[in-house]
Motif scaffolding. Structure first.
Motif, PDB file in Angstrom:
ATOM      1  N   PRO A  65       0.653  -1.535  -0.026  1.00  0.00           N
ATOM      2  CA  PRO A  65       0.398  -0.163  -0.293  1.00  0.00           C
ATOM      3  C   PRO A  65       1.292   1.171   0.088  1.00  0.00           C
ATOM      4  O   PRO A  65       0.534   2.234  -0.984  1.00  0.00           O
ATOM      5  CB  PRO A  65      -1.199  -0.020   1.227  1.00  0.00           C
ATOM      6  N   ARG A 105      -1.256   6.905  -2.850  1.00  0.00           N
ATOM      7  CA  ARG A 105      -2.387   5.886  -2.615  1.00  0.00           C
ATOM      8  C   ARG A 105      -3.296   6.401  -2.501  1.00  0.00           C
ATOM      9  O   ARG A 105      -4.296   6.337  -3.169  1.00  0.00           O
ATOM     10  CB  ARG A 105      -2.089   4.832  -1.783  1.00  0.00           C
ATOM     11  N   HIS A 131      -6.928   6.708  -5.452  1.00  0.00           N
ATOM     12  CA  HIS A 131      -7.799   5.639  -5.174  1.00  0.00           C
ATOM     13  C   HIS A 131      -9.376   6.704  -5.668  1.00  0.00           C
ATOM     14  O   HIS A 131     -10.329   6.277  -5.630  1.00  0.00           O
ATOM     15  CB  HIS A 131      -6.857   5.421  -3.614  1.00  0.00           C
TER      16      HIS A 131
END
Length: 361
Positions: free
Chosen positions: A148, A195, A199
């Motif tokens: 992640p 990240r 997203h």
């Protein structure tokens, strides 16, 4: 002392230091010359006495709780492990053998680093912290954060989730908390390795701008978000308002996940005021912070100083929740929802440790 909120006293002194110094200077001009000399040494003596008393009481507390104080302190044992690998880290942290006493490591850090960062917290301090904080190699962080590459707590529904699943749940939680809609303009302050930007753009169709002070993070984030339209800027968040490409009317949503700690106690209001001005009139600000609890024990104090030196350099605004909400309200925000992720963070840390062991092996 029973009934004395030490955090509140320290935070007040740091936040209003210029006013306190100004009042002290005025006081010096009106007292008698003989008294002036004693007054000049009052503050240094008070600081030394406070540090000494904290150290003494931490040892008394350790003795009362049954620790063997002939052994190294918890901080000393960890520092030895960091330096030469002596011992087993898990055993050091969880055995309960090593007392969380206040000693030379803490005193040295307070004198050589923490005081200047906390009392002044200049722009150059943030820039100086980048090499040791976030520009030491993305492979170093990947070895702990895993796929992640998110340096904040995940959220767990069952406790059996993978690290990626937990971080995706957290990102969805943030999106739902701000009622993220397709096409909305989002500013992610302290975007890390990108990240959240990825997203929000790819799952929710948002128009995301991420800002970071780390060149290494930006390089990784640009690659992660290649071709999806997210903008990743190498930008000091405290100077974001000076840019000429701010959306007309402001951003619809602004997020800051465990970044505000780096702003510092002295400049917290300045940061929140800037965020408020960057938001549209009906905009939403999501802030996630990692702070120390008010009812602390010496474990909290020692670990807070350790993290300030080794994990989050310059992050002196790791404050109790009530302090954060008070400052949000001072700067025009209406607090709609508060959630404590402590238990989720504990699980996240456990998974980070497993990632680190796997990478180490």
């Amino acid at each position: 002392l029973p009934g004395v909120d030490i955090f509140e006293k320290v935070l007040f002194i740091v936040e209003f230091l210029p006013h306190i110094v100004a009042a002290f200077i005025v006081l010096l001009t009106i007292v008698k010359p003989k008294v002036r000399t004693y007054s000049l040494v009052l503050i240094p003596v008070a600081i030394v006495a406070t540090v000494g008393l904290v150290g003494l009481h931490s040892h008394e507390d350790a003795w009362a709780r049954g620790y063997d104080t002939s052994l190294p302190s918890l901080r000393e044992a960890v520092e030895t492990y960091i330096t030469n690998g002596t011992g087993d880290l898990t055993e050091i942290l969880e055995s309960g053998k090593y007392a969380p006493t206040f000693g030379k490591h803490e005193v040295n850090y307070i004198i050589t680093d923490l005081m200047s960062h906390t009392l002044l917290h200049l722009d150059m301090h943030n820039e100086q912290n980048m090499p040791v904080a976030y520009n030491k190699g993305n492979d170093w962080f990947r070895a702990t954060l895993g796929e992640p590459m998110v340096y904040t707590s995940g959220i767990y529904k069952t406790g059996e989730e993978s690290l990626m699943e937990a971080q995706n749940y957290k990102l969805d939680y943030v999106a739902h908390a701000i009622d993220l809609q397709k096409g909305e303009k989002v500013l992610d302050i302290g975007c890390g390795w990108g990240r959240l930007a990825k997203h929000f753009v790819e799952k929710y169709g948002a128009d995301v701008t991420g800002v970071t002070l780390s060149s290494e993070q930006r390089k990784y984030a640009l690659e992660l978000n290649k071709g999806n339209g997210a903008k990743i800027l190498l930008q000091d968040a405290m100077k974001m308002h000076l840019r000429d490409d701010i959306p007309k009317g402001g951003f619809d949503k602004i997020t800051a996940l465990e970044m505000a700690e780096h702003v510092g106690i002295r400049r917290y209001d300045e940061f929140l005021s800037s965020v408020h001005n960057l938001l549209s009139d009906d905009g939403v600000f999501y802030i996630q912070v990692a702070g120390l609890r008010r009812g602390w024990r010496y474990e909290d104090f020692v670990w807070g100083l350790f993290m300030g030196e080794h994990i989050f350099p310059g992050a002196d605004a790791s404050t109790p929740l009530g302090w954060v909400t008070t400052h949000l309200e001072r700067n025009g925000f209406e607090v709609q929802r508060v959630n404590n992720l402590g238990s989720h963070y504990s699980k996240t840390l456990s998974q980070w440790l497993k990632e680190w062991h796997l990478a180490k092996d």
